[in-house]
Motif scaffolding. Structure first.
Motif, mmCIF file in Angstrom:
data_model
loop_
_atom_site.group_PDB
_atom_site.id
_atom_site.type_symbol
_atom_site.label_atom_id
_atom_site.label_comp_id
_atom_site.label_asym_id
_atom_site.label_seq_id
_atom_site.Cartn_x
_atom_site.Cartn_y
_atom_site.Cartn_z
ATOM 1 N N GLY A 272 0.549 -1.342 -0.112
ATOM 2 C CA GLY A 272 0.043 0.239 0.036
ATOM 3 C C GLY A 272 1.081 1.180 -0.091
ATOM 4 N N LEU A 273 2.003 1.046 0.746
ATOM 5 C CA LEU A 273 2.732 2.473 0.947
ATOM 6 C C LEU A 273 3.473 2.693 -0.550
ATOM 7 C CD1 LEU A 273 4.594 1.669 4.264
ATOM 8 C CD2 LEU A 273 2.819 3.403 3.781
ATOM 9 N N VAL A 274 3.913 1.479 -1.103
ATOM 10 C CA VAL A 274 4.532 1.612 -2.539
ATOM 11 C C VAL A 274 3.612 2.151 -3.595
ATOM 12 C CG1 VAL A 274 6.030 0.588 -4.175
ATOM 13 C CG2 VAL A 274 6.518 0.376 -1.710
ATOM 14 N N SER A 275 2.715 1.304 -3.585
ATOM 15 C CA SER A 275 1.703 1.550 -4.790
ATOM 16 C C SER A 275 1.078 2.884 -4.976
ATOM 17 C CB SER A 275 0.356 0.148 -4.914
ATOM 18 O OG SER A 275 -0.187 0.338 -3.713
ATOM 19 N N GLU B 176 -6.332 6.330 -0.087
ATOM 20 C CA GLU B 176 -7.071 5.060 -0.462
ATOM 21 C C GLU B 176 -6.264 3.713 -0.534
ATOM 22 O OE1 GLU B 176 -10.412 6.927 -3.499
ATOM 23 O OE2 GLU B 176 -8.522 6.310 -4.147
ATOM 24 N N GLU B 177 -5.049 3.884 -1.325
ATOM 25 C CA GLU B 177 -4.124 2.986 -1.440
ATOM 26 C C GLU B 177 -3.698 2.137 -0.010
ATOM 27 O OE1 GLU B 177 -3.429 1.446 -4.289
ATOM 28 O OE2 GLU B 177 -4.581 2.547 -5.587
ATOM 29 N N VAL B 178 -3.287 3.203 0.753
ATOM 30 C CA VAL B 178 -2.705 2.736 2.071
ATOM 31 C C VAL B 178 -3.856 2.202 2.999
ATOM 32 C CG1 VAL B 178 -1.973 3.373 4.374
ATOM 33 C CG2 VAL B 178 -0.834 4.490 2.329
ATOM 34 N N PHE B 179 -5.212 2.328 2.936
ATOM 35 C CA PHE B 179 -6.171 1.942 3.625
ATOM 36 C C PHE B 179 -6.641 0.522 2.991
ATOM 37 C CE2 PHE B 179 -7.717 6.432 5.140
ATOM 38 C CZ PHE B 179 -6.934 6.189 6.285
ATOM 39 N N ILE B 180 -6.977 0.554 1.475
ATOM 40 C CA ILE B 180 -7.080 -0.460 0.942
ATOM 41 C C ILE B 180 -6.175 -1.637 1.042
ATOM 42 C CG2 ILE B 180 -7.471 -1.697 -1.448
ATOM 43 C CD1 ILE B 180 -8.794 1.108 -2.284
ATOM 44 N N ASP B 181 -4.925 -1.458 0.965
ATOM 45 C CA ASP B 181 -4.004 -2.591 0.726
ATOM 46 C C ASP B 181 -3.270 -2.822 2.206
ATOM 47 O OD1 ASP B 181 -4.195 -2.433 -2.025
ATOM 48 O OD2 ASP B 181 -2.331 -1.250 -2.525
ATOM 49 N N GLY B 182 -3.020 -1.710 2.812
ATOM 50 C CA GLY B 182 -2.344 -1.833 4.192
ATOM 51 C C GLY B 182 -3.266 -2.120 5.494
ATOM 52 N N VAL B 183 -4.639 -1.761 5.334
ATOM 53 C CA VAL B 183 -5.175 -1.688 6.338
ATOM 54 C C VAL B 183 -6.415 -2.878 6.440
ATOM 55 C CG1 VAL B 183 -6.923 -0.641 7.890
ATOM 56 C CG2 VAL B 183 -4.729 0.504 6.936
ATOM 57 N N MET B 184 -7.271 -2.698 5.083
ATOM 58 C CA MET B 184 -8.330 -3.377 4.888
ATOM 59 C C MET B 184 -8.069 -4.926 4.448
ATOM 60 S SD MET B 184 -11.091 -2.077 6.019
ATOM 61 C CE MET B 184 -11.599 -0.328 6.776
ATOM 62 N N ALA B 185 -7.114 -4.894 3.639
ATOM 63 C CA ALA B 185 -6.626 -6.179 3.025
ATOM 64 C C ALA B 185 -6.157 -7.336 4.186
ATOM 65 C CB ALA B 185 -5.621 -6.122 2.074
#
Length: 282
Positions: free
Chosen positions: A118-121, A168-177
């Protein structure tokens, strides 16, 4: 006047995506049924690879919502267990790669790897291009967020688009996933499938995904992450854009944008090849 135009433009979209998201969530028992089992020998071999599921592996024979290749087809593509280790290593995607190409292997992601993803994407060239396109469109149409249309307003819109896109990317990939144990990456279908099938598959990824263990289920990660990012805009958007209706509009736009981004990931390489800006993939 600009507020009235903006409200008219977004009056349908958020309602549509909110209703669609609710419908998918209500249908989750049917969507999360386990996939058809592989033959014992193939299942054991896949277990040894410790790889996540992909669109063309362990898929049900048919589905009206999720058009996917036949079951087990992935054994000869992403999960070909007969390849030498060196060849498989060349086809292995990086843990920070979010767009998995056809015939490419993908490593399993643990919670820490998803946070890093999430941090990278969130700041890839593709993401940065999206910030500029979003800010440019809203500046031309004087849309949300309503900073005006002067030179300084574009800079404010660009900053807001960058912050919104990155969160959005951090929440989607790094939190919710990690919370929902879902794989947040996009797996291209690629050639060998009709354009319509690829298009429906790509657009549906905004609402349907797979869990880490291969079960098809509603994309809770995408829906939840976009809701969190939309709610956060109330901390930095102009006061006129801080309301439930504005937040719902931002969420609806984000879900529509996600579907468009998946379509771009599925077909962009083909488009560049057609106009001779990229060599055909073998």
């Amino acid at each position: 006047m600009s507020t009235a135009r903006r409200s008219a433009r977004f009056s349908i979209e958020p309602r549509f995506f909110l209703l669609l998201a609710i419908a998918v969530l209500c249908a989750s028992p049917a969507l999360s049924q386990p996939s058809q089992p592989l033959a014992p020998s193939n299942a054991n071999a896949l277990a040894k690879l410790d790889l996540p599921d992909a669109p063309d592996a362990i898929a049900p024979a048919s589905s009206s919502l999720l058009p996917e290749p036949a079951a087990g087809q992935g054994l000869r593509s992403r999960f070909d267990i007969l390849r030498p280790d060196e060849e498989r290593a060349k086809q292995m995607a990086s843990p920070t790669t979010k767009n998995i190409l056809p015939n490419q292997l993908a490593p399993r992601l643990n919670a820490g790897a998803k946070v890093k993803l999430g941090l990278v994407s969130g700041a890839t060239p593709f993401s940065v291009l999206g910030w500029f396109l979003s800010a440019g469109f809203d500046h031309i149409t004087d849309g949300t967020p309503n900073y005006g249309v002067d030179k300084g307003a574009f800079g404010e819109r660009l900053g807001a688009a960058a912050l919104h896109g990155y969160t959005e990317e951090v929440f989607i990939d790094g939190v919710m996933a990690p919370v929902f144990h879902q794989d947040p990456r996009y797996y291209q279908l690629g050639h060998g499938h009709t354009i319509m099938r690829r298009g429906i598959y790509a657009a549906s990824r905004a609402l349907v995904t797979r869990s880490d263990d291969g079960r098809r289920e509603p994309n809770y990660s995408m829906i939840g992450g976009n809701l969190m990012a939309a709610a956060l805009t109330n901390a930095y958007y102009p006061q006129v854009n801080r309301s439930f209706g504005e937040t719902a509009s931002t969420f609806g736009s984000a879900m529509g944008g996600a579907a468009l981004s998946f379509l771009a990931k599925e077909f962009l390489s083909d488009a560049l090849t057609v106009i001779h800006l990229k060599q055909p993939r073998n």
